[in-house]
Design a protein around this motif. Sequence first.
Motif, mmCIF file in Angstrom:
data_model
loop_
_atom_site.group_PDB
_atom_site.id
_atom_site.type_symbol
_atom_site.label_atom_id
_atom_site.label_comp_id
_atom_site.label_asym_id
_atom_site.label_seq_id
_atom_site.Cartn_x
_atom_site.Cartn_y
_atom_site.Cartn_z
ATOM 1 N N ARG A 117 0.830 -1.213 0.000
ATOM 2 C CA ARG A 117 0.000 0.000 0.000
ATOM 3 C C ARG A 117 0.860 1.257 0.000
ATOM 4 O O ARG A 117 0.414 2.323 -0.411
ATOM 5 C CB ARG A 117 -0.927 -0.004 1.223
ATOM 6 N N GLN A 118 2.089 1.135 0.477
ATOM 7 C CA GLN A 118 2.984 2.291 0.561
ATOM 8 C C GLN A 118 3.796 2.477 -0.717
ATOM 9 O O GLN A 118 4.489 3.479 -0.877
ATOM 10 C CB GLN A 118 3.935 2.110 1.739
ATOM 11 N N GLU A 119 3.756 1.480 -1.618
ATOM 12 C CA GLU A 119 4.531 1.549 -2.850
ATOM 13 C C GLU A 119 3.647 2.120 -3.957
ATOM 14 O O GLU A 119 2.820 1.434 -4.536
ATOM 15 C CB GLU A 119 5.029 0.146 -3.224
ATOM 16 N N ALA A 120 3.840 3.395 -4.267
ATOM 17 C CA ALA A 120 2.955 4.073 -5.216
ATOM 18 C C ALA A 120 2.971 3.431 -6.593
ATOM 19 O O ALA A 120 1.957 3.381 -7.278
ATOM 20 C CB ALA A 120 3.367 5.552 -5.339
ATOM 21 N N SER A 121 4.120 2.950 -7.031
ATOM 22 C CA SER A 121 4.228 2.389 -8.378
ATOM 23 C C SER A 121 3.375 1.155 -8.553
ATOM 24 O O SER A 121 3.053 0.759 -9.676
ATOM 25 C CB SER A 121 5.686 2.044 -8.694
ATOM 26 N N LEU A 122 2.982 0.504 -7.440
ATOM 27 C CA LEU A 122 2.175 -0.699 -7.540
ATOM 28 C C LEU A 122 0.681 -0.410 -7.522
ATOM 29 O O LEU A 122 -0.115 -1.247 -7.924
ATOM 30 C CB LEU A 122 2.503 -1.658 -6.382
ATOM 31 N N THR A 123 0.273 0.756 -7.060
ATOM 32 C CA THR A 123 -1.150 1.012 -6.848
ATOM 33 C C THR A 123 -1.762 1.977 -7.854
ATOM 34 O O THR A 123 -2.905 2.379 -7.709
ATOM 35 C CB THR A 123 -1.368 1.577 -5.432
ATOM 36 N N GLN A 124 -1.049 2.341 -8.880
ATOM 37 C CA GLN A 124 -1.551 3.334 -9.823
ATOM 38 C C GLN A 124 -2.526 2.764 -10.848
ATOM 39 O O GLN A 124 -3.190 3.512 -11.541
ATOM 40 C CB GLN A 124 -0.367 3.989 -10.558
ATOM 41 N N GLY A 125 -2.621 1.448 -10.981
ATOM 42 C CA GLY A 125 -3.508 0.850 -11.969
ATOM 43 C C GLY A 125 -2.871 0.854 -13.349
ATOM 44 O O GLY A 125 -1.674 1.080 -13.504
ATOM 45 N N PRO A 126 -3.689 0.614 -14.399
ATOM 46 C CA PRO A 126 -3.157 0.560 -15.761
ATOM 47 C C PRO A 126 -2.460 1.853 -16.158
ATOM 48 O O PRO A 126 -2.894 2.944 -15.805
ATOM 49 C CB PRO A 126 -4.412 0.316 -16.616
ATOM 50 N N GLN A 127 -1.390 1.741 -16.914
ATOM 51 C CA GLN A 127 -0.627 2.910 -17.347
ATOM 52 C C GLN A 127 -1.408 3.720 -18.368
ATOM 53 O O GLN A 127 -2.278 3.202 -19.075
ATOM 54 C CB GLN A 127 0.691 2.461 -17.988
ATOM 55 N N GLY A 128 -1.060 5.016 -18.466
ATOM 56 C CA GLY A 128 -1.573 5.813 -19.560
ATOM 57 C C GLY A 128 -0.935 5.367 -20.862
ATOM 58 O O GLY A 128 0.070 4.661 -20.862
ATOM 59 N N VAL A 129 -1.510 5.824 -21.985
ATOM 60 C CA VAL A 129 -1.020 5.379 -23.292
ATOM 61 C C VAL A 129 0.446 5.747 -23.483
ATOM 62 O O VAL A 129 1.262 4.932 -23.930
ATOM 63 C CB VAL A 129 -1.873 5.985 -24.428
ATOM 64 N N GLY A 130 0.797 6.987 -23.139
ATOM 65 C CA GLY A 130 2.185 7.419 -23.317
ATOM 66 C C GLY A 130 3.151 6.601 -22.487
ATOM 67 O O GLY A 130 4.206 6.169 -22.976
ATOM 68 N N ALA A 131 2.796 6.399 -21.226
ATOM 69 C CA ALA A 131 3.663 5.605 -20.342
ATOM 70 C C ALA A 131 3.770 4.169 -20.832
ATOM 71 O O ALA A 131 4.843 3.555 -20.770
ATOM 72 C CB ALA A 131 3.118 5.638 -18.910
ATOM 73 N N LEU A 177 3.462 3.106 -23.992
ATOM 74 C CA LEU A 177 4.306 3.088 -25.188
ATOM 75 C C LEU A 177 5.781 3.165 -24.806
ATOM 76 O O LEU A 177 6.626 2.462 -25.377
ATOM 77 C CB LEU A 177 3.940 4.251 -26.112
ATOM 78 N N LEU A 178 6.096 4.016 -23.834
ATOM 79 C CA LEU A 178 7.484 4.158 -23.400
ATOM 80 C C LEU A 178 7.992 2.871 -22.755
ATOM 81 O O LEU A 178 9.088 2.393 -23.086
ATOM 82 C CB LEU A 178 7.605 5.323 -22.419
ATOM 83 N N SER A 179 7.201 2.298 -21.851
ATOM 84 C CA SER A 179 7.645 1.084 -21.169
ATOM 85 C C SER A 179 7.752 -0.082 -22.148
ATOM 86 O O SER A 179 8.641 -0.926 -22.026
ATOM 87 C CB SER A 179 6.684 0.725 -20.030
ATOM 88 N N THR A 180 6.855 -0.131 -23.142
ATOM 89 C CA THR A 180 6.921 -1.190 -24.151
ATOM 90 C C THR A 180 8.174 -1.048 -24.996
ATOM 91 O O THR A 180 8.859 -2.037 -25.293
ATOM 92 C CB THR A 180 5.668 -1.157 -25.055
ATOM 93 N N ALA A 181 8.483 0.201 -25.392
ATOM 94 C CA ALA A 181 9.708 0.437 -26.171
ATOM 95 C C ALA A 181 10.949 0.045 -25.374
ATOM 96 O O ALA A 181 11.884 -0.561 -25.910
ATOM 97 C CB ALA A 181 9.787 1.906 -26.583
ATOM 98 N N GLU A 182 10.942 0.376 -24.089
ATOM 99 C CA GLU A 182 12.077 0.007 -23.235
ATOM 100 C C GLU A 182 12.198 -1.509 -23.114
ATOM 101 O O GLU A 182 13.297 -2.063 -23.174
ATOM 102 C CB GLU A 182 11.909 0.629 -21.851
#
Length: 318
Positions: free
Chosen positions: A157-171, A173-178
């Motif tokens: 619950r304290q880890e923000a990166s885990l609780t944000q839900g599905p990424q936005g389109v831009g994010a 695309l970036l993570s997929t490219a990476e």
Amino acid sequence: MIDYLNTIRRRGTHMFLTVARIMLPVMAIVYIADRLGWVRAAGEALSPVMGVLGLPPEVGIIWVTTAITNIYGGMASMAALSEGLNLNVAQVSALGLMMLFAHNVPTEQSVVRRAGASATVTGILRFGTAIVCGAGVALACRAMGWLQQPVSLSWMRQEASLTQGPQGVGAWLLSTAESMGLILIIIIALVVLLDVLERLKITQLVTRLLTPILKISGLEERAAPLTTVGVLLGLAYGGALIIEAAERENYSARTRLLALSWLSLCHALIEDTLLILALGANLWVILVGRVLVTLLILASMAALTQPHTRWGQRLARS
């Protein structure tokens, strides 16, 4: 030297493009389904089944998210549900085993199909094994009183990166490219490494060490090094190598089925195990249990696909 580097570059690029053409469309479809809420809806529909298996209903959402997206997606769902989720070590271990056997299935089974094995057979194998093993661990531990210590999920619950839900389109695309860039780098590195190991005759040594396991699993010796890469690092990498090797060395249909069934059930043994271990699962269940179950299934499949069997004869004709 330049000719050697060009050969490596051509092989690596060809393998990467082959895998990328398979993975990217499936990844896009899965992302859209996740954004539309279909993944969560599927998990909620499966929730009642989890109670029969001896697991909390919320586990259905977590597992389906993992199966359709990946382990990180499952962890994000777990974080979102963590406030009202009370699990013990046995339940986390059962869930973790299910996540390990069946995760990122649409993308990974597309690679399996391109590598020369039935995506349907190996997909059913993954889901069936996940359900049976998850239920077996949860019910057996509850009956015997094993691993009943509660697991704290407060850190999620304290880890923000885990609780944000599905990424936005831009994010996304970036993570997929990476991710695809990383896959390209790793594939080229693996091509170089395997070539070096072959020249130093280390491949033959590894094959001899794996011979007892190969006899149990029914694999051809020449498929051992590539299968080992997939087991340790991941199906995308091992699958890419097997796609290329199958075209070059003409593996039999039986060898492709056994090797890719192994990779479907047991791959990325290092990274994925550490992720599930971080959730609070028991190492013996998620690592030793997973490997032993895979060996048992592969031994059974090897026996059922012998040349004199009906399945073996069907494979020989394919």
